[in-house]
Write an enzyme that holds these catalytic residues in place. Structure first.
Site, PDB file in Angstrom:
ATOM      1  N   PRO A 124       0.826  -1.212   0.000  1.00  0.00           N
ATOM      2  CA  PRO A 124       0.000   0.000   0.000  1.00  0.00           C
ATOM      3  C   PRO A 124       0.860   1.261   0.000  1.00  0.00           C
ATOM      4  O   PRO A 124       1.849   1.355   0.725  1.00  0.00           O
ATOM      5  CB  PRO A 124      -0.801  -0.135   1.295  1.00  0.00           C
ATOM      6  CG  PRO A 124      -0.883  -1.606   1.534  1.00  0.00           C
ATOM      7  CD  PRO A 124       0.445  -2.138   1.069  1.00  0.00           C
ATOM      8  N   GLU A 125       0.470   2.214  -0.832  1.00  0.00           N
ATOM      9  CA  GLU A 125       1.186   3.476  -0.948  1.00  0.00           C
ATOM     10  C   GLU A 125       0.307   4.590  -0.387  1.00  0.00           C
ATOM     11  O   GLU A 125      -0.713   4.324   0.256  1.00  0.00           O
ATOM     12  CB  GLU A 125       1.582   3.694  -2.406  1.00  0.00           C
ATOM     13  CG  GLU A 125       2.439   2.537  -2.952  1.00  0.00           C
ATOM     14  CD  GLU A 125       2.754   2.641  -4.434  1.00  0.00           C
ATOM     15  OE1 GLU A 125       2.663   3.749  -5.001  1.00  0.00           O
ATOM     16  OE2 GLU A 125       3.097   1.609  -5.045  1.00  0.00           O
ATOM     17  N   ARG A 175      12.942  -3.445  -8.796  1.00  0.00           N
ATOM     18  CA  ARG A 175      11.504  -3.211  -8.929  1.00  0.00           C
ATOM     19  C   ARG A 175      11.125  -3.002 -10.386  1.00  0.00           C
ATOM     20  O   ARG A 175      11.875  -2.408 -11.158  1.00  0.00           O
ATOM     21  CB  ARG A 175      11.085  -1.992  -8.103  1.00  0.00           C
ATOM     22  CG  ARG A 175      11.365  -2.143  -6.625  1.00  0.00           C
ATOM     23  CD  ARG A 175      10.755  -0.999  -5.865  1.00  0.00           C
ATOM     24  NE  ARG A 175      11.005  -1.118  -4.438  1.00  0.00           N
ATOM     25  CZ  ARG A 175      10.243  -0.582  -3.506  1.00  0.00           C
ATOM     26  NH1 ARG A 175       9.175   0.110  -3.851  1.00  0.00           N
ATOM     27  NH2 ARG A 175      10.533  -0.713  -2.228  1.00  0.00           N
ATOM     28  N   LYS A 190       3.245   6.719   4.463  1.00  0.00           N
ATOM     29  CA  LYS A 190       2.459   5.494   4.299  1.00  0.00           C
ATOM     30  C   LYS A 190       2.009   4.926   5.641  1.00  0.00           C
ATOM     31  O   LYS A 190       1.634   3.756   5.737  1.00  0.00           O
ATOM     32  CB  LYS A 190       3.278   4.446   3.541  1.00  0.00           C
ATOM     33  CG  LYS A 190       3.720   4.884   2.148  1.00  0.00           C
ATOM     34  CD  LYS A 190       4.583   3.820   1.488  1.00  0.00           C
ATOM     35  CE  LYS A 190       5.161   4.312   0.168  1.00  0.00           C
ATOM     36  NZ  LYS A 190       6.014   3.290  -0.476  1.00  0.00           N
TER      37      LYS A 190
END
Length: 273
Positions: A2-3, A262, A58
């Site tokens: 989650p960002e 990533r 976050k």
């Protein structure tokens, strides 16, 4: 993971429902998170009144009337949801908060990369968040600020905008989306950006994050808000996760590369600079 939009969505779904309620009981079901739960968590916020629910980077923050705050990071698969009084405990429930209205607030984390702490409220920024950069929607995020941060950095701009010491909350999904909207190649060195590109990037980051928050965040697998509902920004993604598909702006093929392990997605036609 989650960002910012997902945590902001979670905050928005919980805030009005939690403020004013009292924590009547805290049950630590499993302490085998990445960072082990402190036994003090069960006592430091017991019988306290919830004053506010907010976000920093976050992290979800719940403030109490005893000058303590609960800090929650969802990790890879964490969920923080409101459930009814007759809720049946699930295998990966780590903490259960009994609320004065009869409901339960549940912290569930299958992969156990999340964290949950209690901390003195007035020490949060000075000691817990002291290494964090500025918020994307802050007035402090200006051309001058970002230019200063980028001018000595000969590393890809994608890595730089994901650095929480520079700007908080811009994770992998929204970095790819923001760079596409700003028409900047993700490999371009931060110190090579022109002033107009930096200004466009700031605007793009804010635009993408705003749209994602409005859509309730992005659910690729695990994320749900406090009402157990997924996010729908997945349907609006322009490049992320679309390798080999046509760019929605120019019909060129979306390319996937790697940055620091990533996945990065971009359009070689739109993002030429």
């Amino acid at each position: 993971m989650p960002e910012l939009p997902e945590v902001e969505t979670l905050k928005n779904s919980l805030k009005d429902k939690l403020i004013g309620l009292i924590i009547e009981n805290v049950e630590l079901k499993r302490d085998n998170l990445r960072y082990k739960l402190s036994p003090l968590l069960a006592t430091e916020i017991l019988n306290t009144n919830i004053l506010d629910v907010r976000r920093r980077a976050k992290y979800l923050i719940i403030d109490f009337n005893n000058d303590y705050s609960l800090i929650v990071h969802l990790g890879m698969s964490g969920r923080f949801t409101l459930q009814s009084a007759n809720y049946k405990t699930q295998k990966h429930d780590h903490v259960i908060f009994d609320l004065s209205n009869g409901e339960k607030l549940i912290f569930n984390d299958t992969r156990r990369f999340g964290m949950i702490y209690s901390f003195k409220t007035d020490l949060l920024e000075k000691e817990f968040f002291n290494d964090l950069g500025i918020e994307p929607f802050s007035d402090l995020l200006t051309l001058e600020y970002l230019k200063d941060k980028l001018q000595t950095k000969k590393i890809p701009i994608k890595n730089l905008i994901m650095d929480n010491r520079v700007i908080v909350g811009v994770g992998n999904i929204y970095a790819s989306e923001s760079l596409h909207l700003a028409r900047i190649h993700p490999d371009k060195s931060g110190n090579d950006l022109r002033d107009d590109e930096i200004e466009n990037l700031i605007k793009a980051i804010r635009d993408v994050l705003t749209k994602a928050i409005t859509a309730g965040g992005t659910t690729l697998k695990d994320f749900v808000n406090g009402d157990n509902k997924p996010g729908y920004f997945t349907k609006q993604l322009k490049v992320y996760g679309r390798e080999g598909q046509s760019c929605l702006s120019c019909s060129s093929t979306i390319i996937k590369i790697k940055h620091s392990g990533r996945s990065t997605f971009y359009c070689k036609t739109c993002q030429y600079s």
